[in-house]
Design a protein around this motif. Structure first.
Motif, PDB file in Angstrom:
ATOM      1  N   ARG A   1       0.831  -1.207   0.000  1.00 36.64           N
ATOM      2  CA  ARG A   1       0.000   0.000   0.000  1.00 36.64           C
ATOM      3  C   ARG A   1       0.866   1.258   0.000  1.00 36.64           C
ATOM      4  N   ALA A   2       1.945   1.234   0.771  1.00 33.94           N
ATOM      5  CA  ALA A   2       2.856   2.377   0.796  1.00 33.94           C
ATOM      6  C   ALA A   2       3.530   2.567  -0.559  1.00 33.94           C
ATOM      7  N   ALA A   3       3.875   1.463  -1.206  1.00 31.00           N
ATOM      8  CA  ALA A   3       4.532   1.542  -2.512  1.00 31.00           C
ATOM      9  C   ALA A   3       3.592   2.117  -3.565  1.00 31.00           C
ATOM     10  N   ILE A   4       2.336   1.718  -3.531  1.00 32.73           N
ATOM     11  CA  ILE A   4       1.365   2.247  -4.497  1.00 32.73           C
ATOM     12  C   ILE A   4       1.245   3.760  -4.358  1.00 32.73           C
ATOM     13  N   SER A   5       1.293   4.251  -3.137  1.00 29.85           N
ATOM     14  CA  SER A   5       1.145   5.691  -2.907  1.00 29.85           C
ATOM     15  C   SER A   5       2.307   6.490  -3.486  1.00 29.85           C
ATOM     16  N   CYS A   6       3.396   5.820  -3.856  1.00 33.59           N
ATOM     17  CA  CYS A   6       4.544   6.519  -4.432  1.00 33.59           C
ATOM     18  C   CYS A   6       4.294   6.995  -5.859  1.00 33.59           C
ATOM     19  N   PHE A   7       3.278   6.447  -6.524  1.00 32.20           N
ATOM     20  CA  PHE A   7       3.060   6.746  -7.943  1.00 32.20           C
ATOM     21  C   PHE A   7       2.108   7.925  -8.112  1.00 32.20           C
ATOM     22  N   ALA A   8       2.576   9.094  -7.662  1.00 30.64           N
ATOM     23  CA  ALA A   8       1.744  10.294  -7.701  1.00 30.64           C
ATOM     24  C   ALA A   8       1.325  10.653  -9.124  1.00 30.64           C
ATOM     25  N   SER A   9       2.174  10.394 -10.096  1.00 27.18           N
ATOM     26  CA  SER A   9       1.844  10.740 -11.483  1.00 27.18           C
ATOM     27  C   SER A   9       0.630   9.973 -11.991  1.00 27.18           C
ATOM     28  N   GLN A  10       0.405   8.793 -11.444  1.00 27.81           N
ATOM     29  CA  GLN A  10      -0.714   7.960 -11.889  1.00 27.81           C
ATOM     30  C   GLN A  10      -1.950   8.127 -11.019  1.00 27.81           C
ATOM     31  N   LEU A  11      -1.754   8.597  -9.800  1.00 26.42           N
ATOM     32  CA  LEU A  11      -2.863   8.743  -8.862  1.00 26.42           C
ATOM     33  C   LEU A  11      -3.510  10.121  -8.931  1.00 26.42           C
ATOM     34  N   GLY A  12      -2.789  11.107  -9.484  1.00 27.31           N
ATOM     35  CA  GLY A  12      -3.304  12.468  -9.557  1.00 27.31           C
ATOM     36  C   GLY A  12      -3.968  12.763 -10.885  1.00 27.31           C
ATOM     37  N   ASP A  13      -4.715  13.843 -10.937  1.00 31.67           N
ATOM     38  CA  ASP A  13      -5.400  14.261 -12.155  1.00 31.67           C
ATOM     39  C   ASP A  13      -4.375  14.664 -13.214  1.00 31.67           C
ATOM     40  N   ARG A  14      -4.574  14.208 -14.449  1.00 37.44           N
ATOM     41  CA  ARG A  14      -3.637  14.507 -15.523  1.00 37.44           C
ATOM     42  C   ARG A  14      -3.980  15.787 -16.282  1.00 37.44           C
ATOM     43  N   GLY A  15      -5.105  16.406 -15.948  1.00 38.06           N
ATOM     44  CA  GLY A  15      -5.521  17.607 -16.656  1.00 38.06           C
ATOM     45  C   GLY A  15      -6.259  17.286 -17.943  1.00 38.06           C
ATOM     46  N   ASP A  16      -6.810  18.314 -18.576  1.00 36.82           N
ATOM     47  CA  ASP A  16      -7.555  18.165 -19.829  1.00 36.82           C
ATOM     48  C   ASP A  16      -8.691  17.165 -19.711  1.00 36.82           C
ATOM     49  N   GLY A  17      -9.254  17.053 -18.502  1.00 38.16           N
ATOM     50  CA  GLY A  17     -10.391  16.168 -18.316  1.00 38.16           C
ATOM     51  C   GLY A  17     -10.072  14.695 -18.301  1.00 38.16           C
ATOM     52  N   LEU A  18      -8.786  14.340 -18.254  1.00 33.62           N
ATOM     53  CA  LEU A  18      -8.403  12.926 -18.319  1.00 33.62           C
ATOM     54  C   LEU A  18      -8.552  12.213 -16.981  1.00 33.62           C
ATOM     55  N   GLY A  19      -8.444  12.953 -15.873  1.00 36.43           N
ATOM     56  CA  GLY A  19      -8.492  12.301 -14.573  1.00 36.43           C
ATOM     57  C   GLY A  19      -7.245  11.473 -14.335  1.00 36.43           C
ATOM     58  N   PRO A  20      -7.195  10.721 -13.244  1.00 34.75           N
ATOM     59  CA  PRO A  20      -6.020   9.892 -12.948  1.00 34.75           C
ATOM     60  C   PRO A  20      -6.001   8.609 -13.776  1.00 34.75           C
ATOM     61  N   VAL A  21      -4.821   8.078 -14.012  1.00 31.18           N
ATOM     62  CA  VAL A  21      -4.711   6.750 -14.628  1.00 31.18           C
ATOM     63  C   VAL A  21      -5.268   5.706 -13.666  1.00 31.18           C
ATOM     64  N   LEU A  22      -4.846   5.799 -12.420  1.00 30.53           N
ATOM     65  CA  LEU A  22      -5.303   4.873 -11.390  1.00 30.53           C
ATOM     66  C   LEU A  22      -6.372   5.563 -10.547  1.00 30.53           C
ATOM     67  N   THR A  23      -7.615   5.310 -10.876  1.00 33.14           N
ATOM     68  CA  THR A  23      -8.708   5.871 -10.096  1.00 33.14           C
ATOM     69  C   THR A  23      -8.778   5.187  -8.736  1.00 33.14           C
ATOM     70  N   ALA A  24      -9.552   5.779  -7.843  1.00 30.40           N
ATOM     71  CA  ALA A  24      -9.705   5.163  -6.522  1.00 30.40           C
ATOM     72  C   ALA A  24     -10.312   3.775  -6.644  1.00 30.40           C
ATOM     73  N   GLY A  25     -11.248   3.615  -7.579  1.00 33.08           N
ATOM     74  CA  GLY A  25     -11.868   2.307  -7.773  1.00 33.08           C
ATOM     75  C   GLY A  25     -10.892   1.268  -8.287  1.00 33.08           C
ATOM     76  N   MET A  26     -10.014   1.668  -9.204  1.00 40.90           N
ATOM     77  CA  MET A  26      -9.018   0.744  -9.730  1.00 40.90           C
ATOM     78  C   MET A  26      -7.979   0.413  -8.662  1.00 40.90           C
TER      79      MET A  26
END
Length: 250
Positions: A212-237
């Motif tokens: 769980r701690a390791a997953i939290s390291c991937f801020a680029s995938q967990l945060g909004d990418r802009g332009d309406g794309l949202g995160p790569v890794l949503t909370a549900g995923m």
């Protein structure tokens, strides 16, 4: 007459939520996992193939943590640097640097900070077009390790599937595949998944917490990418990988 709507790709369509998976008895009753976990404690070397930064943590981070705690020699083969995750980014080089740094941080969180990492720098979103080259590159890298983990070659992500096929062809010994997007598009008892060849691995609490701690390291995938794309890794995923079990396919 208007044209019929184009069906969404399974990865882009609404997925199966984690509550549905958690209610499936197979995830707590399937045989075979504890044996592999006990075996892992005696493994002295393992190689992990990842199509993108974070794949190895999502699919097998708990097992990697167990192997690291047991003192196994670990090699991560990072096939791409994940530079295509933010469509239209103005600075792909900066994204590549961020994603590789996230992998380094995630390995430390897993207790695997001393793992060797080899980056092949093949094109993100383009592995299907260089699969033979990838197979040739992997052949000497996956040889000689007791355990080999690779993406599932039916995960419905083209890069995951190409990396999985290449690893299977390159590896002469046993190979275990880890699914990632399968948890999104599949459903319990889905006939598209070979459950009869699946192993459920219950993770020790320390390994589950490290993952769980390791997953939290991937801020680029967990945060909004802009332009309406949202995160790569949503909370549900992401919820699929916070559970205290992993599943590998033989």
């Amino acid at each position: 007459m208007s044209a019929a709507p184009v069906p969404l790709h399974p990865i882009d369509a609404p997925g199966t939520d984690e509550r549905t998976w958690a209610a499936w008895p197979w995830l707590t009753a399937a045989p075979g996992g504890p044996g592999l976990l006990a075996q892992a404690a005696g493994v002295t070397s393992a190689v992990v193939v990842a199509a993108h930064p974070d794949d190895e943590v999502l699919g097998a981070g708990g097992l990697i943590s167990v192997l690291a705690a047991a003192g196994a020699r670990l090699l991560l083969v990072a096939v791409t640097d994940g530079e295509a995750s933010h469509r239209g980014t103005a600075d792909p080089a900066a994204l590549t640097e961020q994603r590789t740094a996230e992998t380094t941080a995630a390995l430390r969180a897993l207790g695997a900070g001393t793992a060797e990492v080899i980056r092949l720098r093949l094109p993100d979103a383009g592995l299907a077009g260089c699969e033979e080259r990838l197979t040739a590159a992997l052949a000497p890298l996956v040889a000689g390790f007791e355990l080999c983990l690779a993406p599932w070659d039916r995960d419905m992500h083209p890069d995951h599937e190409a990396a999985g096929r290449a690893a299977r062809r390159a590896r002469s010994g046993d190979l275990y595949s880890y699914p990632v997007w399968m948890w999104h598009w599949a459903r319990p008892a889905d006939p598209r998944v070979p459950w009869d060849r699946a192993l459920r691995i219950p993770l020790p609490p320390a390994a589950a917490a490290a993952k769980r701690a390791a997953i939290s390291c991937f801020a680029s995938q967990l945060g909004d990418r802009g332009d309406g794309l949202g995160p790569v890794l949503t909370a549900g995923m992401t919820a699929h990988f916070m559970r205290a079990t992993e599943v590998l396919l033989r």
